[in-house]
Motif scaffolding. Structure first.
Motif, mmCIF file in Angstrom:
data_model
loop_
_atom_site.group_PDB
_atom_site.id
_atom_site.type_symbol
_atom_site.label_atom_id
_atom_site.label_comp_id
_atom_site.label_asym_id
_atom_site.label_seq_id
_atom_site.Cartn_x
_atom_site.Cartn_y
_atom_site.Cartn_z
ATOM 1 N N PHE A 47 0.853 -1.185 0.000
ATOM 2 C CA PHE A 47 0.000 0.000 0.000
ATOM 3 C C PHE A 47 0.894 1.243 0.000
ATOM 4 C CE2 PHE A 47 -2.126 -3.522 1.950
ATOM 5 C CZ PHE A 47 -3.422 -3.490 1.441
ATOM 6 N N HIS A 48 0.365 2.328 -0.587
ATOM 7 C CA HIS A 48 1.186 3.530 -0.793
ATOM 8 C C HIS A 48 0.466 4.776 -0.283
ATOM 9 C CE1 HIS A 48 2.176 7.054 -3.465
ATOM 10 N NE2 HIS A 48 3.364 6.786 -2.959
ATOM 11 N N TYR A 49 1.297 5.715 0.245
ATOM 12 C CA TYR A 49 0.794 7.032 0.631
ATOM 13 C C TYR A 49 1.874 8.068 0.321
ATOM 14 C CZ TYR A 49 -0.432 11.123 3.402
ATOM 15 O OH TYR A 49 -0.705 12.413 3.783
ATOM 16 N N TYR A 50 1.445 9.212 -0.253
ATOM 17 C CA TYR A 50 2.384 10.287 -0.578
ATOM 18 C C TYR A 50 2.147 11.468 0.348
ATOM 19 C CZ TYR A 50 4.619 14.143 -3.052
ATOM 20 O OH TYR A 50 5.386 15.236 -3.374
ATOM 21 N N ASP A 51 3.199 11.862 1.056
ATOM 22 C CA ASP A 51 3.152 13.016 1.956
ATOM 23 C C ASP A 51 3.668 14.237 1.199
ATOM 24 O OD1 ASP A 51 3.281 14.901 3.918
ATOM 25 O OD2 ASP A 51 4.215 13.591 5.402
ATOM 26 N N LYS A 52 2.739 15.126 0.810
ATOM 27 C CA LYS A 52 3.118 16.287 0.011
ATOM 28 C C LYS A 52 3.978 17.274 0.793
ATOM 29 C CE LYS A 52 -0.985 16.075 -2.938
ATOM 30 N NZ LYS A 52 -2.194 16.794 -3.419
ATOM 31 N N HIS A 53 3.776 17.336 2.103
ATOM 32 C CA HIS A 53 4.513 18.319 2.915
ATOM 33 C C HIS A 53 6.008 17.985 2.969
ATOM 34 C CE1 HIS A 53 0.297 18.616 4.338
ATOM 35 N NE2 HIS A 53 0.574 19.920 4.385
#
Length: 465
Positions: A47-53
């Protein structure tokens, strides 16, 4: 002493940075990770998550019971990852395990093809925090030690076959360049080398040559515009565009210039949009090569070879890039498929060059035969003039006068008559049952004997009072 203190300060600063980064990793609490909105990737347990900050990517992998409590190897077979931090989930916290990535490969005692973690864990979930050059599929593989080494053995077998073909083709083309002094061979050798270096990087083998972080992070950006440039140069010589399409250079130069410009801007600003624009211009340059080949489809058989092979490589290259960006998630569009298409292109172009060599040799043999026959005609007709059909009635100087004055042979007179009648070289060749090269040979002798430079002057000479 000054330089020594600077070195000590640099080592201390680097160590502090490394330790500080490590501490930052170890202090991450589980509650910072759990609320993140992970999304399913192309892999079932990933599973993937992108932290823009923070401009970081998080990956969560669920281990099966069979993968727990035994030594396993996690491999990220993608060279775009600058940094990778591995965490194990225990209770309400994450435990930092290890760090790798292009920026840290030089610190590892053992050099590996790709970024790897070798662990034995009881955790049901592991987390990866990554910093990526430009987002693409992570290509995470989890296997036991035995499974990993079996797969690596097969991979190196396939790699050996591919790079063996490349090396043999390079040797073949370099040898023929020194034999025939034909620029097609050397430009194709450069193109082969450039493409092979790109695959060497994608296959993780470039890491055995250097662990320099800047090169590992930017190698694709360096080689892509260079490969596009070499492809255009090869197309120019391979299709003899100087003769067929001189405007090709004027079309590709602006495109290649923009490609190198955006590559330079990317190195300055590190914006992925600039990288994408650069790749678009590289693709346009390749399309211009295909367009040049399409225009010569009927005239030149080599153009058909180039359309078929380059078109196929472009198609699979596009599918591979879409696969890397997650647009096409089918495994059939991966690196191995792209490499297979490249191997086919290498073999096909090599056969095309062999065909060209055989054709040139046949033409040379025919040309030598025609020269021998021409010499025999010269010796036979040195003091003899054979009557031939008369030229149109408005010719002021008779052919007999030309024979006496310029010592022309019967064949030269026949060719001159064809010129006077307005026939093309091909039509004269068909009328006299000669090859086109032989007709050109006789025309060259006529120009030399009559001291003229073109057909117009020949006709004027015939009609001169």
């Amino acid at each position: 002493m000054k330089h020594f203190l600077s070195l000590i300060f640099f080592i201390f600063s680097w160590s502090s940075f490394s330790y500080g980064s490590l501490q930052k990793d170890t202090d991450i609490a589980l509650q910072e990770i759990v609320p993140l909105q992970f999304e399913q990737t192309n892999q079932t347990s990933l599973f993937h998550y992108y932290d823009k900050h923070d401009d970081t990517h998080w990956f969560k992998y669920k281990l099966s019971p069979e993968q727990q409590n035994i030594p396993i190897i996690l491999t990220v077979s993608n060279m775009n990852f600058q940094e990778l931090s591995l965490f194990e989930k225990y209770g309400d916290s994450l435990l930092f395990v290890e760090r790798t990535g292009n920026n840290f490969r030089s610190l590892k005692e053992e050099t590996t093809r790709f970024n790897q973690f070798k662990i034995t864990t009881t955790a049901s979930e592991i987390y990866l925090r990554a910093k990526i050059n430009n987002f693409s599929l992570i290509d995470l593989e989890v296997a036991t030690v035995d499974e990993f080494y079996k797969k690596e053995s097969k991979s190196f077998l396939y790699l050996g076959l591919y790079y063996g073909i490349v090396i043999m083709s390079l040797i073949f083309n370099i040898v023929f360049y020194f034999v025939f002094k034909d620029k097609r061979f050397i430009t194709y050798s450069l193109l082969l080398f450039s493409v092979a270096m790109m695959f060497l990087y994608e296959d993780g083998l470039f890491s055995f040559l250097t662990t320099n972080p800047w090169l590992l992070n930017n190698f694709t950006m360096i080689t892509s515009p260079v490969t596009a440039l070499i492809a255009c140069i090869f197309t120019y010589y391979f299709l003899e565009l100087k003769k067929y399409d001189a405007a090709f250079i004027r079309r590709v130069c602006p495109v290649l210039s923009l490609s190198f410009l955006f590559a330079l801007l990317f190195f300055i600003f590190h914006n992925n949009i600039l990288l994408s624009v650069c790749n678009i211009f590289n693709f346009i340059a390749a399309l211009l090569c295909c367009h040049a080949a399409i225009k010569l489809f009927r005239k030149e058989i080599l153009a058909r070879f180039l359309i078929f092979t380059l078109g196929m490589v472009l198609l699979f290259g596009l599918l591979y890039n879409l696969h890397q960006y997650g647009v096409l998630e089918a495994a059939m569009f991966g690196r191995n498929t792209f490499k297979l298409a490249s191997s086919f292109e290498i073999i096909t172009i090599s056969f095309a060059i062999i065909y060209k060599i055989r054709k040139v040799r046949a033409e040379n043999t025919h040309f030598k035969t025609e020269i021998k026959r021409y010499i025999q005609e010269l010796e036979t007709e040195k003091n003899k003039v054979q009557p031939i059909s008369s030229v149109p009635s408005d010719t002021e100087i008779s052919l007999a006068d030309l024979v006496k004055k310029f010592n022309l042979t019967e064949r030269e007179l026949q060719v001159l008559e064809g010129i006077n009648n307005g026939l093309s070289n091909q039509e004269i060749a068909a009328q006299l049952f000669l090859s086109l090269s032989t007709v050109k040979f006789h025309i060259g002798n006529l120009y030399s004997k009559l001291d003229i430079k073109n057909r117009t002057q020949a006709i004027k000479l015939l009609h001169r009072k």
